[in-house]
Motif scaffolding. Structure first.
Motif, PDB file in Angstrom:
ATOM      1  N   THR A 113       5.391 -23.256   5.166  1.00 57.75           N
ATOM      2  CA  THR A 113       5.168 -21.898   5.261  1.00 57.75           C
ATOM      3  C   THR A 113       4.096 -21.394   4.240  1.00 57.75           C
ATOM      4  OG1 THR A 113       7.073 -21.374   5.882  1.00 57.75           O
ATOM      5  CG2 THR A 113       6.627 -19.909   4.602  1.00 57.75           C
ATOM      6  N   ILE A 114       3.076 -20.737   4.255  1.00 60.32           N
ATOM      7  CA  ILE A 114       1.967 -20.545   3.350  1.00 60.32           C
ATOM      8  C   ILE A 114       2.026 -18.687   3.446  1.00 60.32           C
ATOM      9  CG2 ILE A 114       0.364 -22.293   4.391  1.00 60.32           C
ATOM     10  CD1 ILE A 114      -0.936 -19.711   6.352  1.00 60.32           C
ATOM     11  N   THR A 115       1.976 -18.595   2.229  1.00 64.33           N
ATOM     12  CA  THR A 115       1.842 -17.247   1.862  1.00 64.33           C
ATOM     13  C   THR A 115       0.430 -16.594   1.763  1.00 64.33           C
ATOM     14  OG1 THR A 115       3.872 -17.574   0.691  1.00 64.33           O
ATOM     15  CG2 THR A 115       2.457 -15.614   0.060  1.00 64.33           C
ATOM     16  N   ILE A 116       0.529 -16.048   2.069  1.00 66.52           N
ATOM     17  CA  ILE A 116      -0.846 -14.321   1.785  1.00 66.52           C
ATOM     18  C   ILE A 116      -0.201 -14.050   1.468  1.00 66.52           C
ATOM     19  CG2 ILE A 116      -2.946 -13.635   3.888  1.00 66.52           C
ATOM     20  CD1 ILE A 116      -1.887 -15.856   5.677  1.00 66.52           C
ATOM     21  N   PRO A 117      -1.692 -13.085   0.125  1.00 65.89           N
ATOM     22  CA  PRO A 117      -1.479 -12.240  -0.370  1.00 65.89           C
ATOM     23  C   PRO A 117      -2.344 -10.636   0.219  1.00 65.89           C
ATOM     24  CG  PRO A 117      -2.663 -13.368  -1.290  1.00 65.89           C
ATOM     25  CD  PRO A 117      -2.662 -14.246  -0.209  1.00 65.89           C
ATOM     26  N   LEU A 118      -1.640  -9.402   0.417  1.00 66.86           N
ATOM     27  CA  LEU A 118      -1.555  -8.509   0.817  1.00 66.86           C
ATOM     28  C   LEU A 118      -2.598  -8.126   0.091  1.00 66.86           C
ATOM     29  CD1 LEU A 118       0.938  -7.982   3.178  1.00 66.86           C
ATOM     30  CD2 LEU A 118      -1.144  -9.086   4.258  1.00 66.86           C
ATOM     31  N   PRO A 119      -3.952  -6.975   1.082  1.00 66.73           N
ATOM     32  CA  PRO A 119      -4.542  -5.684  -0.127  1.00 66.73           C
ATOM     33  C   PRO A 119      -3.630  -4.939  -0.098  1.00 66.73           C
ATOM     34  CG  PRO A 119      -5.598  -5.951   2.406  1.00 66.73           C
ATOM     35  CD  PRO A 119      -4.583  -7.028   1.588  1.00 66.73           C
ATOM     36  N   LEU A 120      -3.795  -4.361  -1.108  1.00 66.91           N
ATOM     37  CA  LEU A 120      -3.237  -3.057  -1.425  1.00 66.91           C
ATOM     38  C   LEU A 120      -1.520  -3.253  -1.998  1.00 66.91           C
ATOM     39  CD1 LEU A 120      -4.923   0.179   0.363  1.00 66.91           C
ATOM     40  CD2 LEU A 120      -5.301  -0.974  -1.778  1.00 66.91           C
ATOM     41  N   GLY A 121      -1.066  -5.137  -1.975  1.00 68.76           N
ATOM     42  CA  GLY A 121       0.067  -4.856  -1.800  1.00 68.76           C
ATOM     43  C   GLY A 121       1.343  -4.330  -2.952  1.00 68.76           C
ATOM     44  N   MET A 159       6.253  24.145  10.705  1.00 72.72           N
ATOM     45  CA  MET A 159       6.838  23.192  10.691  1.00 72.72           C
ATOM     46  C   MET A 159       6.580  21.954   9.475  1.00 72.72           C
ATOM     47  SD  MET A 159       8.724  22.049  13.800  1.00 72.72           S
ATOM     48  CE  MET A 159       7.954  21.260  15.549  1.00 72.72           C
ATOM     49  N   GLU A 160       7.967  22.002   8.510  1.00 73.12           N
ATOM     50  CA  GLU A 160       7.289  20.660   7.313  1.00 73.12           C
ATOM     51  C   GLU A 160       7.990  19.613   7.979  1.00 73.12           C
ATOM     52  OE1 GLU A 160       9.102  20.752   3.618  1.00 73.12           O
ATOM     53  OE2 GLU A 160       7.068  21.897   3.586  1.00 73.12           O
ATOM     54  N   ILE A 161       7.343  18.404   7.896  1.00 73.67           N
ATOM     55  CA  ILE A 161       8.084  17.156   8.607  1.00 73.67           C
ATOM     56  C   ILE A 161       7.754  15.944   7.568  1.00 73.67           C
ATOM     57  CG2 ILE A 161       7.331  15.187  10.335  1.00 73.67           C
ATOM     58  CD1 ILE A 161       5.809  16.869  12.133  1.00 73.67           C
ATOM     59  N   PRO A 162       8.840  15.906   7.004  1.00 76.18           N
ATOM     60  CA  PRO A 162       8.612  15.241   5.910  1.00 76.18           C
ATOM     61  C   PRO A 162       8.294  13.703   6.192  1.00 76.18           C
ATOM     62  CG  PRO A 162      11.381  15.277   6.315  1.00 76.18           C
ATOM     63  CD  PRO A 162      10.149  16.140   6.933  1.00 76.18           C
ATOM     64  N   ILE A 163       7.419  12.707   5.343  1.00 75.69           N
ATOM     65  CA  ILE A 163       6.788  11.378   5.559  1.00 75.69           C
ATOM     66  C   ILE A 163       7.835  10.295   4.846  1.00 75.69           C
ATOM     67  CG2 ILE A 163       5.222  10.066   5.433  1.00 75.69           C
ATOM     68  CD1 ILE A 163       3.392  12.482   5.732  1.00 75.69           C
ATOM     69  N   PRO A 164       7.994   9.773   4.574  1.00 73.14           N
ATOM     70  CA  PRO A 164       9.276   8.512   4.309  1.00 73.14           C
ATOM     71  C   PRO A 164       8.268   7.431   3.005  1.00 73.14           C
ATOM     72  CG  PRO A 164       9.502   7.608   5.786  1.00 73.14           C
ATOM     73  CD  PRO A 164       8.462   8.955   6.092  1.00 73.14           C
ATOM     74  N   GLU A 165       8.954   7.379   2.325  1.00 70.89           N
ATOM     75  CA  GLU A 165       8.430   6.907   1.742  1.00 70.89           C
ATOM     76  C   GLU A 165       8.138   4.899   1.013  1.00 70.89           C
ATOM     77  OE1 GLU A 165       7.655   5.055  -3.659  1.00 70.89           O
ATOM     78  OE2 GLU A 165       8.891   6.803  -2.903  1.00 70.89           O
ATOM     79  N   LEU A 166       6.788   4.622   1.548  1.00 70.57           N
ATOM     80  CA  LEU A 166       6.803   3.443   2.302  1.00 70.57           C
ATOM     81  C   LEU A 166       5.900   2.588   0.932  1.00 70.57           C
ATOM     82  CD1 LEU A 166       5.769   4.049   5.834  1.00 70.57           C
ATOM     83  CD2 LEU A 166       8.477   3.145   4.897  1.00 70.57           C
ATOM     84  N   VAL A 167       6.491   0.912   1.072  1.00 71.31           N
ATOM     85  CA  VAL A 167       5.532   0.347   0.463  1.00 71.31           C
ATOM     86  C   VAL A 167       5.130  -0.865   1.065  1.00 71.31           C
ATOM     87  CG1 VAL A 167       6.058  -1.127  -2.123  1.00 71.31           C
ATOM     88  CG2 VAL A 167       7.415   0.766  -1.668  1.00 71.31           C
ATOM     89  N   VAL A 168       3.837  -1.358   0.808  1.00 69.81           N
ATOM     90  CA  VAL A 168       2.892  -2.328   1.349  1.00 69.81           C
ATOM     91  C   VAL A 168       4.099  -3.293   0.596  1.00 69.81           C
ATOM     92  CG1 VAL A 168       0.744  -3.420   1.927  1.00 69.81           C
ATOM     93  CG2 VAL A 168       1.102  -0.428   1.745  1.00 69.81           C
ATOM     94  N   PRO A 169       4.262  -4.979   1.540  1.00 68.27           N
ATOM     95  CA  PRO A 169       4.120  -5.783   1.452  1.00 68.27           C
ATOM     96  C   PRO A 169       3.732  -6.408   0.520  1.00 68.27           C
ATOM     97  CG  PRO A 169       4.714  -6.114   2.951  1.00 68.27           C
ATOM     98  CD  PRO A 169       4.144  -4.541   2.951  1.00 68.27           C
ATOM     99  N   LYS A 170       3.689  -7.563  -0.914  1.00 67.02           N
ATOM    100  CA  LYS A 170       2.663  -8.320  -1.788  1.00 67.02           C
ATOM    101  C   LYS A 170       2.664  -9.079  -0.995  1.00 67.02           C
ATOM    102  CE  LYS A 170       4.550  -6.290  -6.527  1.00 67.02           C
ATOM    103  NZ  LYS A 170       5.064  -6.965  -7.680  1.00 67.02           N
ATOM    104  N   HIS A 171       3.002  -9.814  -0.438  1.00 70.81           N
ATOM    105  CA  HIS A 171       2.975 -11.337   0.556  1.00 70.81           C
ATOM    106  C   HIS A 171       3.278 -10.984   1.684  1.00 70.81           C
ATOM    107  CE1 HIS A 171       3.387 -11.685  -4.033  1.00 70.81           C
ATOM    108  NE2 HIS A 171       1.729 -12.415  -3.587  1.00 70.81           N
ATOM    109  N   LEU A 172       3.360 -11.613   2.307  1.00 73.09           N
ATOM    110  CA  LEU A 172       3.122 -11.984   3.752  1.00 73.09           C
ATOM    111  C   LEU A 172       3.767 -13.322   4.431  1.00 73.09           C
ATOM    112  CD1 LEU A 172       3.393 -11.016   6.792  1.00 73.09           C
ATOM    113  CD2 LEU A 172       1.069 -11.388   6.728  1.00 73.09           C
TER     114      LEU A 172
END
Length: 1550
Positions: free
Chosen positions: A1063-1071, A1101-1114
């Motif tokens: 397994t290799i871990t790749i850091p993601l931008p904006l993680g 109409m108002e469409i809510p956007i759920p809060e999402l988090v960019v993962p730090k690593h892949l």
């Protein structure tokens, strides 16, 4: 008296003004001040021409030529009045026999001369580049352009070194290269060269074109296809600096299809100015109080319609300015002192809404807290609902934003509101508001109660590299459009009413069934009978609707609109309705006129008659622009395209016969124009017409019966033009059009026809000028007229074509139980020799068989086709099949069978079989698939053609542990089917059985005898020549072919999966960033939409956007490599080959990876057989073990390679290596190389052992070497030991060397022993460093030619002493050579001694020398003696100290009766030099020579005495001389005496 005073005052004033101007002339203030002096008049003869031509393709030219007398009056410095008189305008009429152009007066020459002479032109030059023109009010633009060209020729720039790169011209500032051809006090002859594409103002000027054209506005890209250059030459008066003559040539060439940048469509403009006279001129009046209208350096071409803008009234102008200011004001920064004024505008309810919004947006760029507080207080009290809605929406968007850039602004607004609500947003369909979504922002502004917005703006901002970039902004504003929208889309508007009438018309003219369907879809067609009756004249009603629309639009208040766009902050332009109003009205009138041109019963005629004709013309491309030229004559370039579709024919329907005539045609014409254009006077140029035309058609009659339909097509009488392309070049001068004659007369004219089908032939025609061999011509199509045509021509053999389709239900089989549907098609070509073709299609309903037959008796064609389907369920076998047979004359020619089988969705089969009985061919392709625990796919093909068979099979298997692919191929054929097999065998045997010469010897016997003789020779001498002892020539084989030729191949590839992964871990931008941190809005709000006219109402109409988090690593999991195996096998009559390869992880407990390959080739010819093997393994346990083996076996060589590496890791790391390479050959070659090594190291010790054993043998030559090396290093104890042994044994050399080196306790020693050629050469060397002393010793002994040579050398160097000793001794019986050299360097100085002795037979030579150097000075002495028939003794002695230097040399020699004795002494002190030389030589008692020389030198004096005495037989020569020299005095005396017997001669000199 008063008059006299007044005259005197005027005189003084005039003198003062003249003096002032003279002073000004000394200091030039403008470009032309030095060229044209004040109070002078310059008269020039001016000629200009602008000629058009196709250079290289034709000698024809056309274009205008003009001439004038030009007067330049200089009333004031840098102010000029230019008058043009005596002008003439002519144009090219012909060319004389010598190739010179013949001109004729143009039709408007007199009018041109009058206009040129009518008004003078006033010119003011400011500085170097600013030239202003002041034309009179009545001056036309055409005449002004001509005068611009004259001014540009007169305004010669300064050619100074710092101003020779960028110069002003009529084309603006141009990069110019200048060359001074002649120079006196000034440059009197200069040449200027310019590339006009580098000029600032050399830009195309677009002319108005058709508003309906799809392709227009291409003036800029088309102008880039023209290359323009300018060359000018000027000559000046050296004394007065004015121009005496000038000429300029400007060349424009169309780049496409030109050659070498010279030959093609060109326009060449020329100017020539010649000075006539210079006279004084005292008129000082120059009135130019009004502003200048034009600038010299503007483009000299403008469309006449765009020369002066037109406004309806000042109010329109003010409105336009206000709208432009609103848009521009938002883009500029606001100073602090202007913010108060902007706030007043925002809060003033009487101010127009657009101005208030613009001021508000400017303030909100950076609002102050006090300003926000004022807005918060005033907002609830705002009476204008539009303004209130816009501010509320704007603030709401800011407060709901999550962008970091608006954080500060949001906080300021919250502080100003102090928790109060600003109000709810209003209906966006009626009230103004601000929109913002991400980087896109927009404004929509309504005015009053209008349901159409007055202004719409949309802009997008992109944030990149830390900056906000305005990507694009689009805006539209307008007013008064409500009547227009109502007229277009209202209940009785143009589009609804016209669409309904169109549907009525179509419904009435369609068949009854179609009409019923349309009425079902649109009930309105059924209900409104009155409107249906009104459709009797459909075209006129459409025209009436259009006139109604035009009338309503004209009666309504004229709407105003403006559209603008900015890209990256740059304005791309505006479009206003008042500018296109006339254009739209013209287009409407044109459409109405076209409708009126059509006959009222056109559609009716098209449906009832076949002799209708209708054509249309559409200009789909229209581009026209002008390029400015130096002559002021615009260069006009135009490119247009016209599409002309047309229809001839119609449709006539009768009860028993239908007639259709349909002949479509289409043409496209491209017109390209290039030429000089002087509006109102001369229009000349070159025109190229390119036409593409197509025409086709059909005329047919259809008759229908109960079971048949017959189509009759009369044979064409005239040729049908499939395509025709023509290209024509003409020259246009006014209304006169002349064909351009080509220069190249090599014309290609080709026509040919080819039979196409019965009664028709295919014809092509090609005509063009072939100039491919010419280097001075342009490319096609500028070489001349050309044509290409493709046509269908009737042959006259066929009168008409008929096609009959008949249906019949047949009954076949037993008792007619099988119903068969039959369709027959009969096609005939009627004529003198009619031709018929019959096609029949049958379908057997019971057997599901389709049969098709085709018969053409005239061509002996009788072919058929059968298609059958078998349902597997009916047969109980589960196999479905379909067959297709092609039959000719009831004999099957080709059969195609398809079979399919499916069992429980786990096993499937698909097969296709092709049978060709005539070729005895059978081809089958089968696919099997099984899906169980593993997935299997098998593809198999079998092809049989006569005695040849080809089988191929591909099998794939896949499961959880492996993936396999296997391929098998088997190809064989009987040689009896090969047509040339027996012939090849026969010819080969005939060649071998041929007789050679007159002897009874055949070629076969020669080969056999040669083989026997060669083998006997190798048996006899093979023992002495090991290279050939195992080589034999094979016997002569029999020439024959096998009964069967075959080629079988197999290949298999397998891959075994590895269940292990890494397994290799790749850091993601904006993680780790959330959508909130990334400035995503919390919700998306859709705008509400209300369209009551269409019954459409969409709420916001108002469409809510759920809060999402960019993962730090892949985390990426990659499986490890498993094991791959590949093998292949090939067998044939000539060669068998087998190969395999495998690599991967072994399935054993010990982790190991291995790779193996095996290649084997076998042939009846031994030298083609070969075998190669190789394997490698990597195993890891407590140690790492790697092995590599490879071998090669061939008739001529056998070789193997073996490498083993082993690494163990304990308290000490040990690396073991073993390598072995062996190669043998029957030619006597034997090579072996073996290496073993071991390396170990830990923290205390590093050791290594290496052994290399190599052997080489080739016949009588051999060589062997053994080399061993070892070393041990103790890094922390500073100890090391190195041992090396090398042994060489070969036919050339035998030697051994050992080296031992050690380092311990700060002492180093190195000992080397070398023994070569069985002790003939021995050498011992030592190098040591002990007790801070470096020592080197060497002892070498050589035994050669009975002589023993020994050399011993020692050297040592310490802190206080350096000693060198070198001794060489060579002995051979009584002969001896001995040499000893010693040197010592210590605190006492340097001492060097040399002792050498050479004894050869009875001869002996001895040399001794000593050199000492110390604080007392330098002394050296030496003696050399030779004892032999020649006795020689030489001694020297030299001393050198601080006060003196001495040198003495003595030489003695004797041989028989000859004796020589010589003594020389030299003494040098600080103040004197003494030299003495004595010599005595005796050859016999009759011959002798003596001399005595004394030289003495002291300060200011010098003396010399010379005595010479030569005695030869009875003669005696005596010389005595004395020399004494002092300051300013020198005495020389001497005598020369010659005595022979009793006689004496004496000479005294003084």
């Amino acid at each position: 008296m008063g008059d006299s005073k007044l005259c005197l005052l005027l005189l003084l004033s005039t003198s003062a003004l003249a003096f002032a101007q003279d002073v000004e002339e000394d200091v030039p203030t403008c470009l032309l001040a030095t060229r044209y002096k004040t109070l002078h008049k310059y008269e020039y003869r001016y000629e200009a021409e602008s000629l058009n031509a196709i250079n290289g393709a034709s000698t024809l030219k056309n274009g205008p030529k003009g001439s004038c007398m030009v007067q330049i009056e200089v009333p004031q410095t840098c102010s000029y009045i230019v008058r043009t008189t005596g002008c003439m305008l002519s144009e090219v009429a012909d060319m004389d026999t010598e190739g010179n152009l013949v001109f004729r007066p143009a039709a408007g020459s007199d009018a041109f001369a009058a206009e040129m002479e009518k008004y003078p032109l006033k010119v003011v030059v400011e500085g170097v580049y600013d030239v202003k023109l002041y034309p009179e009010e009545g001056e036309t633009l055409t005449i002004l352009n001509i005068k611009r060209g004259i001014i540009s020729a007169l305004a010669v720039p300064l050619v100074e070194e710092d101003k020779n790169k960028i110069m002003p011209t009529i084309h603006g500032m141009c990069k110019t290269h200048s060359t001074v051809n002649a120079r006196e006090d000034i440059a009197t002859d200069i040449t200027l060269n310019r590339d006009l594409s580098k000029c600032e103002e050399f830009l195309p000027v677009r002319e108005h074109t058709s508003p309906l054209a799809l392709i227009s506005g291409m003036h800029y890209p088309l102008s880039q296809l023209v290359r323009s250059s300018q060359t000018c030459n000027y000559k000046f008066d050296n004394e007065n600096k004015h121009m005496t003559s000038g000429s300029c040539t400007e060349r424009h060439i169309l780049i496409p299809f030109s050659h070498k940048g010279e030959y093609g469509v060109t326009n060449v403009g020329k100017q020539e100015l010649t000075l006539v006279e210079v006279t004084p001129h005292n008129d000082r009046v120059f009135d130019h109080s009004k502003p200048p209208i034009v600038d010299l350096f503007w483009p000299s071409v403008e469309p006449l319609s765009a020369a002066v803008p037109s406004w309806q009234n000042p109010q329109d102008l003010r409105q336009a300015l206000h709208r432009g200011c609103h848009q521009a004001f938002r883009l500029i920064p606001v100073l602090e002192e202007g913010r108060e004024i902007l706030m007043q505008v925002v809060l003033d309810g009487t101010t127009p809404l657009q101005k208030r919004v613009a001021a508000y947006l400017v303030l909100m760029k950076n609002p102050q807290p006090s300003e926000l507080a004022q807005l918060a207080d005033a907002l609830p009290l705002e009476q204008d609902q539009q303004a209130k809605s816009f501010v509320i929406s704007y603030i709401t968007n800011i407060l709901s934003s999550t962008e970091p850039e608006t954080h500060e602004l949001r906080q300021k607004i919250r502080d100003a509101l102090q928790g109060n609500e600003i109000g709810a947003t209003m209906d966006p369909t009626k009230f103004s508001r601000n929109y913002k979504l991400g980087s896109v922002e927009g404004n929509m502004i309504f005015e009053g109660t209008s349901y159409l917005p007055k202004e719409v703006m949309l802009e997008m901002t992109l944030k990149a590299f830390g900056y906000d970039m305005d990507m694009i902004e689009f805006g539209m504003e307008g007013q008064g459009f409500e009547p227009t929208v109502e007229a277009l889309f209202g209940q009785n508007g143009f589009f609804p009413d016209t669409a309904m009438k169109t549907m009525f018309f179509v419904s009435e003219n369609m068949p009854l069934k179609v009409s019923e369907i349309m009425q079902t879809i649109m009930p309105a067609l059924k209900k409104d009978r009155m409107k249906r009756q009104a459709t009797q004249d459909f075209v006129r009603q459409i025209g009436s609707n259009l006139n109604k629309l035009v009338g309503e639009l004209k009666s309504a208040q004229s709407p105003e609109a403006m559209v603008y766009m900015r890209l990256l902050g740059n304005e791309l332009g505006y479009l206003k309705t008042n500018e296109i109003q006339e254009m739209a009205y013209s287009a409407t009138m044109m459409i109405d006129s076209m409708m009126k041109m059509f006959p009222g019963d056109l559609m009716k005629a098209l449906m009832t008659k076949t002799d209708n004709t209708i054509f249309a013309h559409y200009i789909f491309m229209d581009n026209e622009f002008f390029l400015p030229t130096l002559t002021g004559v615009p260069l006009r370039i135009a490119l247009s395209g016209t599409f002309t579709p047309g229809i001839k024919g119609g449709l006539h329907i009768a009860r028993d016969m239908s007639e259709v005539a349909f002949m479509p045609s289409a043409g496209i014409e491209f017109v390209t124009q290039v030429g000089s254009h002087i509006p109102e006077y001369v229009d000349s140029g070159l025109v190229m017409h390119t036409n593409i035309f197509h025409e086709s058609g059909i005329s047919a009659k259809i008759s229908m019966e109960h079971d048949s339909v017959k189509l009759t097509i009369p044979a064409p009488v005239n040729p049908t033009k499939l395509i025709k392309m023509t290209n024509t070049l003409v020259a246009v001068t006014g209304s006169e059009v002349m064909t351009i004659p080509p220069t190249v007369m090599d014309k290609v004219d080709v026509s040919e026809c080819t039979p196409f089908f019965a009664g028709m032939k295919y014809c092509t025609a090609l005509q063009y000028i072939d100039a491919s061999s010419q280097e001075t011509t342009p490319y096609f199509p500028f070489t001349g007229d050309s044509k290409f045509a493709v046509e269908l021509h009737p042959t006259g053999e066929v009168t008409e074509y008929t096609a009959t389709v008949a249906y019949e239900l047949l009954r076949e089989g037993e008792e007619g139980r099988q119903k068969v549907d039959s369709v027959k098609l009969i096609v005939r070509a009627e004529g003198a020799e009619p031709t018929e073709a019959v096609a029949m299609l049958k379908y057997n309903r019971r057997r599901n068989v389709v049969t098709a037959d085709l018969q053409i008796p005239d061509y002996d064609v009788e072919a058929g086709l059968r298609l059958g389907v078998v349902d597997g369920n009916t047969k109980g076998k589960g196999t479905h099949s379909i067959s297709l047979d092609f039959v000719n004359k009831n004999i099957p020619q080709l059969s195609l069978v398809g079979r399919a089988n499916l069992k429980a969705m786990k096993e499937a089969m698909l097969q296709v079989q092709l049978l060709v009985p005539s070729l005895n061919a059978d081809a089958t392709v089968t696919a099997h698939m099984k899906h169980g625990e593993e997935l299997e796919l098998e593809l198999e093909s079998e092809i049989k053609v006569k005695e040849a068979v080809s089988k191929q099979k591909v099998e794939m298997k896949y499961d959880a542990s492996k993936f396999e692919v296997e391929f098998k191929s088997d190809v064989n054929t009987q040689t009896t089917m090969l047509p040339s097999a027996d012939m090849l065998e026969k010819y080969a045997n005939q060649l071998l059985d041929a007789h050679v010469g007159e002897a009874d010897m055949k070629v076969r016997h020669i080969f056999q005898k040669f083989g026997e003789a060669a083998n006997n020779y190798m048996d006899k001498y093979g023992a002495d020549l090991p290279y050939i002892q195992n080589v034999r020539v094979p016997d002569m084989p029999e020439i024959s072919l096998p009964e069967t030729l075959f080629l079988n191949t197999e290949a298999k590839a397998s891959y075994y999966f590895n269940n292990e992964h890494f397994t290799i871990t790749i850091p993601l931008p904006l993680g780790g960033k959330t959508t909130e941190e990334l400035n995503f809005p919390a919700a998306l709000t859709t705008p509400s939409l209300s369209l009551p006219q269409f019954g459409l109402e969409i709420v916001s109409m108002e469409i809510p956007i759920p809060e999402l988090v960019v993962p730090k690593h892949l985390a990426l999991s990659i499986p490890l490599f498993g094991k791959a195996e590949v093998s292949s096998l090939m067998k044939s009559n000539l060669y068998d080959a087998e190969a395999s390869f495998s690599a991967g992880k072994d399935v054993v407990e010990t982790p190991s990876y291995s790779a193996k390959f095996d290649v084997k080739g076998t042939s009846p010819i031994d030298i083609l057989s070969i075998k190669i093997e190789g394997s490698g393994m990597l195993m890891t346990t407590d140690s790492i073990n790697a092995q590599l083996k490879s071998s090669l076996v061939h008739k001529f060589i056998e070789a193997s390679v073996s490498i083993t590496e082993d690494a163990t890791f304990t308290d000490k790391i040990n690396l073991k290596s073993s390598s072995k390479i062996e190669a043998t050959s029957p030619f006597g070659l034997n090579v072996a190389l073996e290496h073993t090594g071991m390396t170990g190291f830990n923290t205390e010790e590093i050791s290594a052992d290496s052994k290399v054993d190599a052997m080489f043998k080739a016949g009588p030559m051999y060589g062997k070497t053994i080399s061993t090396q070892s070393f041990t290093i103790f890094p922390f104890r500073q100890e090391a030991k190195v041992d090396s042994t090398v042994q060489i044994d070969s036919t050339v050399i035998n030697a051994q060397n050992t080296i031992a080196a050690s380092l311990a306790n700060g002492e180093f020693s190195l000992v080397s022993n070398t023994n070569a050629f069985e002790n003939l050469l021995t050498h011992v060397g030592e190098l040591s460093f002990k007790e801070s002393k470096l020592s080197v010793k060497g002892d070498a002994i050589v035994l050669a030619l009975g002589m023993k040579i020994r050399n011993q050398a020692e050297a040592s160097a310490g802190a206080s002493e350096v000693v060198i000793r070198m001794e060489t001794n060579a002995d051979q019986t009584e002969n001896r050579v001995y040499s000893l050299l010693t040197a010592t360097l210590d605190v006492n100085g340097l001492a060097v001694s040399s002792d050498a002795t050479l004894k050869l037979l009875e001869n002996e030579a001895i040399h001794k020398a000593v050199l000492k150097m110390n604080n007392d000075g330098l002394t050296t002495s030496g003696t050399t003696t030779l004892q032999s028939p020649l006795s020689l003794e030489n001694s020297f002695n030299a001393e050198l100290d601080a006060s003196r230097a001495t040198l003495s040399i003595n030489n003695k020699a004797a041989m028989s009766d000859v004796k020589v004795d010589n003594a020389n002494t030299l003494v040098i002190t600080l103040s004197s030099l003494d030299f003495t030389s004595k010599a005595e030589t005796t050859a016999s008692e009759y011959a002798s020579y003596t001399h005595d020389i004394l030289i003495n030198m002291k300060p200011y004096t010098a003396s010399a005495n010379v005595n010479n005495n030569l005695r030869l037989l009875a003669a005696n020569f005596i010389n005595e001389a004395q020399l004494h020299a002092e300051l300013y005095k020198m005495d020389l005396t001497g005598s020369l005496k010659a005595i022979y017997g009793e006689e004496e001669i004496k000479h005294i000199y003084q």
